[in-house]
Each structure stands twice: as structure tokens, then as C-alpha cells.
Motif scaffolding. Structure first.
Motif, PDB file in Angstrom:
ATOM      1  N   ILE A   1       1.059  -1.375  -0.156  1.00 51.45           N
ATOM      2  CA  ILE A   1       0.048  -0.145   0.010  1.00 51.45           C
ATOM      3  C   ILE A   1       0.744   1.170   0.080  1.00 51.45           C
ATOM      4  O   ILE A   1       1.682   1.315   0.892  1.00 51.45           O
ATOM      5  N   VAL A   2       0.703   2.186  -0.915  1.00 54.25           N
ATOM      6  CA  VAL A   2       1.431   3.418  -1.103  1.00 54.25           C
ATOM      7  C   VAL A   2       0.230   4.603  -0.520  1.00 54.25           C
ATOM      8  O   VAL A   2      -0.730   4.506  -1.035  1.00 54.25           O
ATOM      9  N   PHE A   3       0.654   5.076   0.603  1.00 58.49           N
ATOM     10  CA  PHE A   3      -0.240   5.874   1.358  1.00 58.49           C
ATOM     11  C   PHE A   3       0.107   7.584   1.106  1.00 58.49           C
ATOM     12  O   PHE A   3       1.357   7.716   1.362  1.00 58.49           O
ATOM     13  N   SER A   4      -0.870   8.468   0.675  1.00 60.55           N
ATOM     14  CA  SER A   4      -0.610   9.654   0.490  1.00 60.55           C
ATOM     15  C   SER A   4      -1.160  10.372   1.564  1.00 60.55           C
ATOM     16  O   SER A   4      -2.325  10.482   1.702  1.00 60.55           O
ATOM     17  N   HIS A   5      -0.493  11.354   2.183  1.00 62.46           N
ATOM     18  CA  HIS A   5      -1.153  11.972   3.665  1.00 62.46           C
ATOM     19  C   HIS A   5      -1.760  13.135   3.113  1.00 62.46           C
ATOM     20  O   HIS A   5      -1.729  13.625   2.055  1.00 62.46           O
ATOM     21  N   GLY A   6      -2.615  13.783   3.936  1.00 63.57           N
ATOM     22  CA  GLY A   6      -3.209  14.953   3.917  1.00 63.57           C
ATOM     23  C   GLY A   6      -2.438  16.338   3.871  1.00 63.57           C
ATOM     24  O   GLY A   6      -1.204  16.118   4.021  1.00 63.57           O
ATOM     25  N   PHE A   7      -3.038  17.412   3.700  1.00 59.14           N
ATOM     26  CA  PHE A   7      -2.436  18.556   3.645  1.00 59.14           C
ATOM     27  C   PHE A   7      -1.567  18.869   4.928  1.00 59.14           C
ATOM     28  O   PHE A   7      -2.041  18.631   6.224  1.00 59.14           O
ATOM     29  N   GLY A   8      -0.138  19.016   4.848  1.00 51.29           N
ATOM     30  CA  GLY A   8       0.357  19.345   6.177  1.00 51.29           C
ATOM     31  C   GLY A   8       1.102  18.196   6.982  1.00 51.29           C
ATOM     32  O   GLY A   8       2.010  18.420   7.721  1.00 51.29           O
ATOM     33  N   SER A   9       0.583  17.263   6.603  1.00 48.74           N
ATOM     34  CA  SER A   9       0.994  15.842   7.324  1.00 48.74           C
ATOM     35  C   SER A   9       2.503  15.245   6.918  1.00 48.74           C
ATOM     36  O   SER A   9       3.223  16.036   6.204  1.00 48.74           O
ATOM     37  N   SER A  10       2.776  14.283   6.989  1.00 50.74           N
ATOM     38  CA  SER A  10       4.100  13.654   6.982  1.00 50.74           C
ATOM     39  C   SER A  10       3.963  12.069   6.758  1.00 50.74           C
ATOM     40  O   SER A  10       2.942  11.585   7.129  1.00 50.74           O
ATOM     41  N   MET A  11       4.965  11.537   6.700  1.00 49.21           N
ATOM     42  CA  MET A  11       5.154  10.103   6.616  1.00 49.21           C
ATOM     43  C   MET A  11       4.983   9.625   8.001  1.00 49.21           C
ATOM     44  O   MET A  11       4.907   8.179   8.195  1.00 49.21           O
ATOM     45  N   ASN A  12       5.154  10.256   9.066  1.00 46.22           N
ATOM     46  CA  ASN A  12       4.835   9.861  10.308  1.00 46.22           C
ATOM     47  C   ASN A  12       3.458  10.116  10.762  1.00 46.22           C
ATOM     48  O   ASN A  12       3.033   9.765  11.837  1.00 46.22           O
ATOM     49  N   GLY A  13       2.531  10.585   9.886  1.00 48.50           N
ATOM     50  CA  GLY A  13       1.129  10.541  10.300  1.00 48.50           C
ATOM     51  C   GLY A  13       0.333   9.301   9.971  1.00 48.50           C
ATOM     52  O   GLY A  13       0.813   8.373   9.399  1.00 48.50           O
ATOM     53  N   TYR A  14      -0.855   9.540  10.281  1.00 47.04           N
ATOM     54  CA  TYR A  14      -1.955   8.445  10.107  1.00 47.04           C
ATOM     55  C   TYR A  14      -1.259   6.951  10.608  1.00 47.04           C
ATOM     56  O   TYR A  14      -1.793   5.878  10.027  1.00 47.04           O
ATOM     57  N   ALA A  15      -0.696   6.936  11.755  1.00 47.83           N
ATOM     58  CA  ALA A  15      -0.375   5.648  12.350  1.00 47.83           C
ATOM     59  C   ALA A  15      -1.443   4.789  12.549  1.00 47.83           C
ATOM     60  O   ALA A  15      -1.489   3.661  12.528  1.00 47.83           O
ATOM     61  N   PRO A  16      -2.865   5.247  12.911  1.00 41.80           N
ATOM     62  CA  PRO A  16      -3.958   4.292  13.118  1.00 41.80           C
ATOM     63  C   PRO A  16      -4.218   3.512  11.813  1.00 41.80           C
ATOM     64  O   PRO A  16      -4.957   2.272  11.963  1.00 41.80           O
ATOM     65  N   LEU A  17      -3.769   4.049  10.741  1.00 41.39           N
ATOM     66  CA  LEU A  17      -4.020   3.318   9.468  1.00 41.39           C
ATOM     67  C   LEU A  17      -3.045   2.273   9.060  1.00 41.39           C
ATOM     68  O   LEU A  17      -2.682   1.190   9.020  1.00 41.39           O
ATOM     69  N   ALA A  18      -1.790   3.060   9.083  1.00 35.51           N
ATOM     70  CA  ALA A  18      -0.466   2.508   8.695  1.00 35.51           C
ATOM     71  C   ALA A  18      -0.031   1.060   9.615  1.00 35.51           C
ATOM     72  O   ALA A  18       0.306   0.080   9.137  1.00 35.51           O
ATOM     73  N   ASP A  19      -0.307   1.663  10.845  1.00 28.36           N
ATOM     74  CA  ASP A  19       0.153   0.427  12.004  1.00 28.36           C
ATOM     75  C   ASP A  19      -0.902  -0.749  11.641  1.00 28.36           C
ATOM     76  O   ASP A  19      -0.387  -1.966  11.698  1.00 28.36           O
ATOM     77  N   HIS A  20      -1.844  -0.358  11.520  1.00 27.52           N
ATOM     78  CA  HIS A  20      -2.908  -1.510  11.220  1.00 27.52           C
ATOM     79  C   HIS A  20      -2.802  -2.639  10.123  1.00 27.52           C
ATOM     80  O   HIS A  20      -2.698  -3.597   9.972  1.00 27.52           O
TER      81      HIS A  20
END
Length: 313
Positions: A52-71
Motif C-alpha cells: 500500500i502506497v499512502f498519500s497523507h493529507g495537507f501538512g502531514s508527513s510520513m509519520n502521520g496516519y499511524a492508526p491506518l499504517a500500523d493496522h
């Protein structure tokens, strides 16, 4: 509430596995102005792992969206998260000459990740030789969903209403688009004047995708109500599903991060539902014999106190 919790639990794809995460992995990006930083998260065990290649929302980064990436990683996916140029971690000033083209550079970032899977695979201890490069999905939230949608076939209308460049990628077999904005006809005058790239054309977005929208997501960029976020489902052809979440605003319960400041509708149960439904959808989209999505959809339909509803076409 007890029955709802049980229904959510029943949607789990499999027991979670330990996850290895490495960041930043640097991908050379000549002409971008900054090399591309990527976070790689992968299950510690298993082979032939889907991506899965994930694109973050405005202003976030590769360290955001842990609830999704971790799961997702714990469910057997290799999750690749680039940091786009709009990230607050980079501090790009608005007057930077790249700013008007960031929407396009974002799409190029996602393709660069796919082009350099060899570097990313080698970056995480023990990951070598374990990727299944024939099973790739993209996902994104908000602006990230627009970036991801381009690889699925969505285009941007020019000033004359003509669909722009086809930036789809045949390597991508499925997508998850979270809070993806709707048609450009419904932009506010401010949005139309400042964000000309927010004029999507979904007629060519043929790749299978799950669109997730909140029925309380009232965008300041649109003259319409929350149904604006259902346009990607309504106007795209092919195999699509729409998950409409009851009471959800733009953060969809908190997917940008644990206790993230931008979350205005914090709801762990809603996030758990998104985690499990997206995992089930992607696995079934990438593996035709997998019945997890059908099982998950049935469980949601039969839930006496559902957190959302599903439509498919």
C-alpha cells in the motif's frame, strides 16, 4: 453498544503480527528540490506481501496516519508513506516556486515510490525478497486521496473543462480514497480561484476503489453539503464501493493520528471500523479468491447499531 463492538471485532481480517518500521528512507529526486523521504512499515514475518502506497493529507508527513499504517502493516501489508512537499515538517514557504505544482509533484512522489521499490525493500531489515510487486494498492486522505486517485485514473479538468493528462499507473490494482473532494463545479469562489487543481474528472477512474465519506463532513471549500464527498463514487465507472460513516467529519474519527489536533470527531470505534473494512477491501481486491470483503460487508449490514452504510456497484 456491546453488539456494535462485537460486530466491529468480527470484521478483523486476521490476528495482528509484529511490525518493523524504518524512516526516513531517502529516495533521490533530481529536479524536485528536496529528496523524497519515505517511511516503510512491514510485518516482521510472511512472504509475498502486498503493498500500500499512502498519500497523507495537507501538512502531514510520513509519520502521520499511524492508526491506518500500523493496522495495515499488522494485517500483512507493506505500507509506504512518502512525505510530500506541503508537509509542515519541511516548512516550504508559500512563495516557493514549486507551490503551484505541488499537486502534480505529489502524484510524482507516489510514482517515484513505485519506481524505487528496490531501495525501499532493502531499507528494512529482513524485508528483502518478501514483496509481491504484482499486488499494489494506493490510498490517501483528503488531498492525499486526490493524489492517489490520479493513479487510479482520475484527471484534472483544465480552465476550458477539458480533462488533463492521464497519470494513471497500471501497477496499481486497487485504491482506498478517504474524504476525497467532489466535483469542481461546487467549489467556493475562494477555492476555485486558489486551487485550480480541485476540478476532478472521474470518468476514467476505472480501477477498483473504496471511497470513504463522512455524512457530517462539511467542507469550507464547497458550496454543497457532505454529499460532495460521495461524487468520486457517483461519477466513476467500474467496481466501486462507498462507505458513508454516520456522524463523521473530515478526520473520519481520527485517522490522521492518535490524539491529532485536527481531529474534531474523535471516535475510536469509527476508526476501528475503517481499519478493518479497508483491510478487508484491499485484500479481496488484490486476491480474487479472498472473501473477507463480502464477510465484512455482510457484518456491517446486519449490525443492529451500524456506524455507517455500504453501497457497491
Amino acid at each position: 453498544m456491546i453488539e456494535t463492538d462485537k460486530a466491529i471485532t468480527d470484521l478483523a481480517v486476521s490476528a495482528p503480527t509484529p511490525v518493523v518500521s524504518v524512516q526516513p528512507v531517502i529516495l533521490p529526486a533530481p529536479g524536485r528540490g528536496d529528496d523524497l523521504q519515505v517511511r516503510v512499515s512491514a510485518p516482521a514475518t510472511g512472504s509475498d506481501l502486498p503493498i500500500i502506497v499512502f498519500s497523507h493529507g495537507f501538512g502531514s508527513s510520513m509519520n502521520g496516519y499511524a492508526p491506518l499504517a500500523d493496522h495495515w502493516a499488522a494485517q500483512g501489508f507493506v505500507v509506504l508513506q512518502p512525505t510530500h512537499l506541503d508537509s509542515r515538517t519541511l516548512g516550504l514557504p508559500p512563495e516557493d516556486p514549486r507551490t503551484p505544482q505541488i499537486w502534480r509533484i505529489r502524484i510524482e512522489d507516489l510514482k517515484r515510490v513505485l519506481d524505487r521499490l528496490d531501495i525501499l525493500e532493502a531499507s528494512a531489515p529482513g524485508l528483502g525478497g518478501r514483496l509481491d510487486r504484482g499486488r499494489i494498492a494506493v490510498a490517501g486522505h483528503s488531498w492525499g486521496a486526490q493524489s492517489a486517485s490520479a493513479l487510479l485514473g482520475a484527471r484534472v479538468l483544465d480552465a476550458d473543462g477539458v480533462p488533463g493528462e492521464d497519470m494513471s499507473d497500471p501497477r496499481v490494482k486497487a485504491g482506498v480514497l478517504l474524504a476525497l473532494t467532489g466535483l469542481g463545479d461546487d467549489l467556493t469562489p475562494f477555492a476555485a480561484g486558489h486551487f485550480p487543481f480541485m476540478k476532478p474528472f472521474f470518468d476514467n477512474m476505472t480501477t477498483p476503489a473504496l471511497i470513504v465519506a463522512g455524512d457530517h463532513d462539511q467542507s469550507a471549500l464547497s458550496t454543497r453539503g457532505p454529499d460532495w464527498f460521495t461524487d468520486p463514487y457517483v461519477y466513476s465507472p467500474g467496481s466501486k464501493s462507498l462507505l458513508t460513516l454516520f456522524g463523521a467529519e473530515h478526520s473520519l474519527g481520527g485517522i490522521p493520528g492518535y490524539e491529532a489536533a485536527e481531529t474534531t470527531d474523535e471516535d475510536p470505534a469509527r476508526v476501528a471500523l475503517i481499519q478493518r473494512l479497508t483491510s478487508a477491501f484491499l485484500r479481496s481486491a488484490l486476491y480474487s479468491e479472498d472473501a473477507g470483503w463480502k464477510t465484512a460487508a455482510t457484518a456491517l449490514e446486519e449490525d443492529p447499531s451500524p456506524l455507517g452504510k455500504l453501497q457497491s456497484k
